[in-house]
Design an enzyme around this catalytic site. Structure first.
Site, PDB file in Angstrom:
ATOM      1  CD  GLU A  70      -2.986  -1.037   2.315  1.00 16.91           C
ATOM      2  OE1 GLU A  70      -2.930  -0.100   3.125  1.00 16.91           O
ATOM      3  OE2 GLU A  70      -3.905  -1.866   2.314  1.00 16.91           O
ATOM      4  CD  GLU A 100      -3.673  -5.810   4.047  1.00 16.06           C
ATOM      5  OE1 GLU A 100      -4.472  -4.932   4.451  1.00 16.06           O
ATOM      6  OE2 GLU A 100      -2.441  -5.680   4.091  1.00 16.06           O
TER       7      GLU A 100
HETATM    8  C1  FCB Z   1      -4.458  -2.000   5.548  1.00 12.88           C
HETATM    9  C2  FCB Z   1      -3.087  -2.388   6.047  1.00 12.88           C
HETATM   10  C3  FCB Z   1      -3.096  -3.470   7.083  1.00 12.88           C
HETATM   11  C4  FCB Z   1      -4.275  -3.343   8.033  1.00 12.88           C
HETATM   12  C5  FCB Z   1      -5.566  -3.125   7.302  1.00 12.88           C
HETATM   13  C6  FCB Z   1      -6.789  -3.017   8.172  1.00 12.88           C
HETATM   14  O1  FCB Z   1      -4.443  -0.705   5.067  1.00 12.88           O
HETATM   15  O2  FCB Z   1      -2.286  -2.833   4.985  1.00 12.88           O
HETATM   16  O3  FCB Z   1      -1.863  -3.458   7.721  1.00 12.88           O
HETATM   17  O4  FCB Z   1      -4.021  -2.398   8.983  1.00 12.88           O
HETATM   18  O5  FCB Z   1      -5.476  -1.985   6.507  1.00 12.88           O
END
Ligand code: FCB
Length: 463
Positions: A181, A365
């Site tokens: 990210e 994620e």
């Molecule tokens: C993302 C991050 C991860 C976590 C989630 C909820 O932005 O990559 O580390 O904190 O959010």
């Protein structure tokens, strides 16, 4: 295109028979990140990271929480990896803490390196695929002291770090992600100051982004040379922006929201250019780009990791930008984030149309926070069960629409240090009692494990 209601209402994690989730080669995994779980910040030669410094400053993190102990994973890694076996997942996504493995002179710290060698060795023994992220935000403080991501040299230091780790772990890693990210590192870290190192200037954000992407592009050929068999990629968080009305101004505002969240990162990676509209939003913030940089940044990728959480409803701010207009009456998580699985599907289908060179995608994620409590030894996280199920259905529908998606990682394996929100926000499928460090399997984890057991039996059963 609405999600099939039967998918949403049938038994948790029993997707329809034609779903990609039943395929043995569609990876289901869980994810974590070093600073959020490891603790042991002063052990075995680990140096300070920007998150140690940031979280030690009062007012930066809810309740003054820090990653000093976190889930104590540095000491409990063996039993934590057993949780992955209990979950029956195919893959684990973890990150390496740069300040554990390299000092300010660029010398390796063998004790830190050995920690990751043991960890990844054990994952291999367990037959799990390993997805390793090199940078999940814990920049060594000594590099921040030299300007951090505002200093072009940090990109080259990153390539040295990638070189070290890919030589040490060659043949052990299935997929390397350079950065997690970059939007958060650049914008939250240098643009609005909500994350470490806590600086707030739009011009800083665009320059930090450029150096982050340059770090990525410089590291990719290094990873290829040292560890040819693994996949090389990057992980981007993506945002869905929808217009509050169908007025031209609001539609434009939603477009600019997505330019700022998605095209800012994906255009340089996949089209070798920054989107011009970005500088309509932030006039006069063009980064300093040297000859050859965009070629470097656009190095071919084997995969793109996508992190998705929520959508944002926006309207025009009357000038060049957008403002958020929270929708009333929608379902939200403990973070206040709107649950909107269609946003994930629509973004994936949109990227597939926009980018001719879009590589295969892994959802690296997706997940949600809830205020989970252990009651009689159990954690009933029914909102998460429904969340995961709806997002998996959205992924399946993007696959059916032709998007090449090869896997999905739940964020997160464990409740952990949720950055500026500390320990209050619980994202894990395993609950962590931070006083005792006891892990408790949540109901969502039980259902994931049950589904994967069924999938594995079916996949191996004779036709
Ligand atoms: C993302 C991050 C991860 C976590 C989630 C909820 O932005 O990559 O580390 O904190 O959010």
């Amino acid at each position: 295109m609405a999600l099939d209601a039967s998918i949403v209402s049938s038994d948790p994690f029993s997707p329809p028979s034609d779903s990609a989730l039943w395929r043995r080669d569609f990876l289901l995994g869980a994810a974590t990140a070093s600073y959020q779980i490891e603790g042991a910040v002063n052990e075995d030669g680990r140096l300070l990271s920007i998150w140690d410094t940031f979280s030690a400053t009062p007012g930066n993190v809810l309740a003054g929480d820090t990653g000093e102990v976190a889930c104590d994973h540095y000491h409990r890694w063996e039993s934590d990896l057993d949780l992955l076996s209990t979950l029956n997942v195919d893959a684990y996504r973890l990150s390496i803490a740069w300040p554990r493995v390299m000092d300010e002179a660029g010398r390796p710290n063998q004790k830190g390196i050995d920690f990751y060698k043991r960890l990844i060795g054990r994952l291999k023994e367990k037959g799990l695929k390993t997805f390793v992220t090199l940078y999940h935000w814990d920049l060594p403080q000594y590099l921040e002291d030299r300007g951090g991501w505002l200093n072009r040299d940090t990109a080259y230091r990153f390539a040295d770090y990638a070189d070290l780790m890919s030589r040490e772990l060659s043949g052990q890693v299935d997929a390397w992600a350079t950065l997690n990210e970059p939007w958060c590192s650049a914008y939250l870290g240098y643009g609005n100051g909500h994350h470490a190192p806590g600086l707030a200037n739009d011009r800083y954000a665009t320059q930090a982004m450029h150096h982050l992407l340059l770090a990525h592009g410089t590291a990719v050929p290094v990873l290829r040379a040292n560890d040819p068999a693994s996949l090389k990629g990057i992980v981007a968080n993506v945002g869905r922006g929808t217009p509050d009305s169908n007025s031209e101004a609001d539609v434009r505002a939603a477009h600019l929201f997505e330019v700022q969240h998605n095209a800012w990162i994906l255009d340089p990676l996949l089209k070798k250019a920054y989107p011009k509209d970005l500088f309509e939003l932030w006039p006069g913030t063009e980064p300093l780009v040297l000859d050859g940089d965009m070629e470097t940044i656009g190095a071919p990728l084997d995969f793109l990791g996508i992190n998705y959480y929520f959508r944002t409803n926006v309207k025009s701010d009357g000038a060049h930008g957008f403002t958020e207009v929270p929708l009333p009456g929608v379902e939200r998580t403990q973070m206040g984030w709107e649950i909107h699985p269609d946003g994930l599907r629509d973004l994936l289908i949109g990227f597939n149309k926009t980018y001719a060179s879009l590589p295969p995608i892994y959802i690296t994620e997706n997940g949600m926070a809830s205020d989970d409590k252990v009651v009689d030894g159990r954690v009933d996280d029914s909102q998460r069960i429904s969340f995961l199920k709806r997002h998996l259905a959205a992924v399946d529908s993007a696959i059916k629409a032709g998007v090449d998606i090869r896997g999905y990682f739940i964020w997160s394996l464990l409740d952990n240090f949720e950055w500026a929100f500390g320990y209050e926000r619980r994202f894990g499928v395993f609950h962590v009692d931070y006083k005792t460090q006891k892990r408790t399997m949540k109901r969502s984890a039980e259902l994931v494990a049950k589904f994967l057991e069924e999938r594995n039996t079916k996949a191996t059963a004779p036709a």
